[in-house]
Design a protein around this motif. Sequence first.
Motif, PDB file in Angstrom:
ATOM      1  N   GLN A   3       9.642 -32.638 -26.870  1.00 24.20           N
ATOM      2  CA  GLN A   3       8.127 -33.130 -27.637  1.00 24.20           C
ATOM      3  C   GLN A   3       7.128 -32.357 -26.850  1.00 24.20           C
ATOM      4  O   GLN A   3       6.366 -32.340 -27.175  1.00 24.20           O
ATOM      5  CB  GLN A   3       7.670 -34.705 -26.754  1.00 24.20           C
ATOM      6  CG  GLN A   3       8.733 -34.999 -28.264  1.00 24.20           C
ATOM      7  CD  GLN A   3       8.888 -36.488 -27.967  1.00 24.20           C
ATOM      8  OE1 GLN A   3       8.450 -37.503 -27.207  1.00 24.20           O
ATOM      9  NE2 GLN A   3       9.686 -37.425 -29.241  1.00 24.20           N
ATOM     10  N   ASN A   4       7.672 -31.680 -25.302  1.00 21.11           N
ATOM     11  CA  ASN A   4       6.114 -31.325 -24.690  1.00 21.11           C
ATOM     12  C   ASN A   4       6.102 -30.020 -24.486  1.00 21.11           C
ATOM     13  O   ASN A   4       4.910 -29.527 -25.476  1.00 21.11           O
ATOM     14  CB  ASN A   4       6.991 -31.223 -23.195  1.00 21.11           C
ATOM     15  CG  ASN A   4       6.850 -33.187 -22.488  1.00 21.11           C
ATOM     16  OD1 ASN A   4       6.125 -33.531 -22.914  1.00 21.11           O
ATOM     17  ND2 ASN A   4       7.576 -32.916 -21.790  1.00 21.11           N
ATOM     18  N   THR A   6       6.215 -29.258 -28.272  1.00 26.25           N
ATOM     19  CA  THR A   6       5.474 -29.344 -29.321  1.00 26.25           C
ATOM     20  C   THR A   6       4.016 -29.695 -29.346  1.00 26.25           C
ATOM     21  O   THR A   6       2.968 -29.078 -30.147  1.00 26.25           O
ATOM     22  CB  THR A   6       6.370 -30.766 -29.924  1.00 26.25           C
ATOM     23  OG1 THR A   6       7.044 -30.168 -30.540  1.00 26.25           O
ATOM     24  CG2 THR A   6       5.167 -30.835 -31.830  1.00 26.25           C
ATOM     25  N   GLN A 379       8.576 -40.238 -33.636  1.00 23.70           N
ATOM     26  CA  GLN A 379       7.844 -37.831 -32.716  1.00 23.70           C
ATOM     27  C   GLN A 379       7.705 -37.555 -33.499  1.00 23.70           C
ATOM     28  O   GLN A 379       7.796 -36.708 -34.895  1.00 23.70           O
ATOM     29  CB  GLN A 379       9.227 -37.694 -32.768  1.00 23.70           C
ATOM     30  CG  GLN A 379      10.001 -38.416 -32.011  1.00 23.70           C
ATOM     31  CD  GLN A 379      12.220 -37.959 -30.913  1.00 23.70           C
ATOM     32  OE1 GLN A 379      11.971 -37.270 -30.228  1.00 23.70           O
ATOM     33  NE2 GLN A 379      13.466 -38.242 -31.587  1.00 23.70           N
ATOM     34  N   LEU A 381       7.864 -33.551 -33.763  1.00 20.22           N
ATOM     35  CA  LEU A 381       8.641 -32.144 -33.294  1.00 20.22           C
ATOM     36  C   LEU A 381       8.240 -30.898 -33.889  1.00 20.22           C
ATOM     37  O   LEU A 381       8.305 -30.517 -35.527  1.00 20.22           O
ATOM     38  CB  LEU A 381       9.771 -32.531 -34.448  1.00 20.22           C
ATOM     39  CG  LEU A 381      10.704 -33.686 -33.083  1.00 20.22           C
ATOM     40  CD1 LEU A 381      11.531 -34.257 -33.481  1.00 20.22           C
ATOM     41  CD2 LEU A 381       9.939 -33.791 -31.894  1.00 20.22           C
ATOM     42  N   SER A 435      10.331 -38.768 -38.307  1.00 18.73           N
ATOM     43  CA  SER A 435       9.722 -38.125 -37.681  1.00 18.73           C
ATOM     44  C   SER A 435       9.601 -37.359 -38.189  1.00 18.73           C
ATOM     45  O   SER A 435       9.226 -36.825 -39.159  1.00 18.73           O
ATOM     46  CB  SER A 435      11.741 -37.165 -36.897  1.00 18.73           C
ATOM     47  OG  SER A 435      11.507 -38.480 -36.031  1.00 18.73           O
TER      48      SER A 435
END
Length: 819
Positions: A3-4, A6, A379, A381, A435
């Motif tokens: 996630q970071n 992304t 999320q 992604l 997601s």
Amino acid sequence: MIQNETLDLLEWPRLCHHLSTFAATKLGAIASRHLQIPPTQTQSLALLAQTKEVYELETRLVSGLSFDGITDIGDALERAELQGILSGEELLNIATTLAGTRQLRRVIDNQEDLPVLTELVADLRTYPELEQEIHRCIDDRGDVADRASQKLAGIRHQMRQQRDRIYQILQGIIQRQSNAVQEQVITQRGDRFVIPVKATSKDAIPGIVHDTSMSGATLYVEPNSIISLGNQMRQLMRQEQNEAEAIRRVLTEQVAEVKPDLERLLAIATTLDLATARARYSLWLEANPPRFIEPQKETITLRQLRHPLLVWQQKHEQGSNVIPVDLFVQPQIRVVTITGPNTGGKTVTLKTLGLAALMAKVGLFIPAREPVEIPWFDQILADIGDEQSLQQSLSTFSGHIRRISRILAAISGEQENSVGVIHELPLQSFPAPQSLVLLDEVGAGTDPAEGSALAIALLQHLANTTLLTMATTHFGELKALKYEDERFENASVEFNDVTLSPTYRLLWGIPGRSNALTIARRLGLNAEIVEQAQNYVGGASEDVNQVIAGLEAQRKRQETKAEEAAELLKQAEKLHQEVARKAANLQEREQQLRLQQEQAVQAAIAQAKGEIAQVIRRLQQGNATAQDAQAATAAINQIKEKHLPPPAKPKPGFKPEVGDRIRIPKLNQTAEVLTAADENGNLSVRFGIMKMTVSLADVESLNGEKAELPVKQKPAEKETPRTSPNKGGTQPPPPAPAIRTSQNTVDIRGYRVADAESELERGIRAATNAGVLWIVHGKGTGKLRQGVHEFLQEHPQVERFELADSKEGGAGVTIAYLR
């Protein structure tokens, strides 16, 4: 971790930096640059509500919300809790922060329809008594003021007296030893008073040398005569410092006692500043608030979506114009594959969608046209761009695969915890994780056949495990997935065959064409080579490209027709506005003319009354005779003919009623009806000062129409007459009642009589075909009802009227029967 990654791939930190420039305080700017992404939809909705209310508040206020005086006092609060002594400047910052937050709360409380912000500041404690105490003890420069304590004021008074004595002694020395003094000034070295003495004359002024000039030519000497006074001065200075420190210590202790409330105050101020930054950034982007839709039920709608970073680049860095894209994803779609040429905008589309989803989660508006409808994703992604590492010997393909593996791991981990997530968010009934996965050039970087097969398998897996996946590709095999699985959709970036350049427009439902051979041919590559390459590709591929080209041409024709229809609609709306404006002008003109007519009639009536009064006075001056009465009657008739408008065309079947003006041809007189005609056709009239009874056969209307003679009925056949509220004559039985609808009903409750007349006129015109009009005027004082009845009595299209039955409204409703 993914996630970071992304966030970095989508350039989210850069957007947060742009957001921070709209913050008003240092804390708000820090919070904007380190924006936290909420883990639940409820928190996102709360942030959006804050942004909407601040957005509304910013449009109401001339200068918007003000955060003047609010500073970062966090470190000062921590030191106060640890029993440190705050400086005067820190204490002053605390006081201004209290005042600034109090002003914020006052502004919000004075506004209406701000429930979220009002609740946010409801428990805000600003401690005005602490603020006042700080301002009493600390001046605007951050120093402890004399008014802080009597002891401090006394010490400083002694210091001023001591300083005056020292200056007096030194001034005397300078005057007496002017030849030995380098410059006739009194200065300080440390906390000692000195005078500059020439080095060659140091013995002329005995004392202590505290400093020397760079050249050595000047000595800064404290004469022996003031040393004791200087020592006393130092003692007073220490006493002053101790007393000022004691005052600041007391203030610091007061701050420490309310530290939790001040920390909460600081947090609320930061929250407000962050919400204000979001609102101002959204306003600057010309963005609109998003609505979170339910998955599998509603369409994702993002019209004219613009990339926020490109908008910033256009406005601040003289970048090119931002070309928006339209995103429409039907509820059943799980995977969208975007095809088209390189540099055509495919990757930008992925990043724009990802940033839009993130902006909605943190409470920002989305730069798209209304309505803005998007799901709330658990999320977001992404695998965008190349990841090559010489140290790890990773190829582009390997970098993609490693990142995709982390994406699948994050999705599977979310899926394991999906029960808990669904329990926290009951609205999320969709079994798979919500997601959003963004894949750029999926399957690229390796053998085309194997890469295509891997991409198909990966997208089919993501269709089963994510809410939405959007992938860009050059593989033609992925275009066919739409026709095998209804969860797949195709999109392509448009390419201009004439200019050989992309248009950056996104076309839905149409896969992208392979333009390599076309471009090569137009760029002048050897025709034989191009033809040979075409043979290698095969005819089927060319047929597919022709079909796609046909679809694109058909889409362009439809878009052209849609633009023409939109232009026609625009012209129709413009024409409608013009007609409405002219109608409004006509109505206003009609009202003005009616008002002028009323004023003219009133003036004529006033003049006529004056002339009639003169006639009456002449009669009263002497003994009235019949000749005088006849002359007076003739004069009044002349006044009437002069001032009254010509009589309206009489109604069919003229029946004299009380108050009507009639003509008696036999007597050549005009009379007023005093009583209605009886069953024999006789009625009482008055002309001048004389009264008499005449027959209906002897009278006529002012228009010359003969009166309708009564028809005698047998006593057994007589019926109870129905009398209108305004008329004394007997009416024929009404026809069968008409059906009451919205077309033949007019509601004038609350109107003034003058305003109600225009509404009644429109209602009569609209209900002419129905033959009957229901007028809802209410009961009230009865003035409106009386005015309505007077209007209906004089209207040529109204045959008669009566009050409605109790079930229809009784005295609050009048039914008018139209001709």
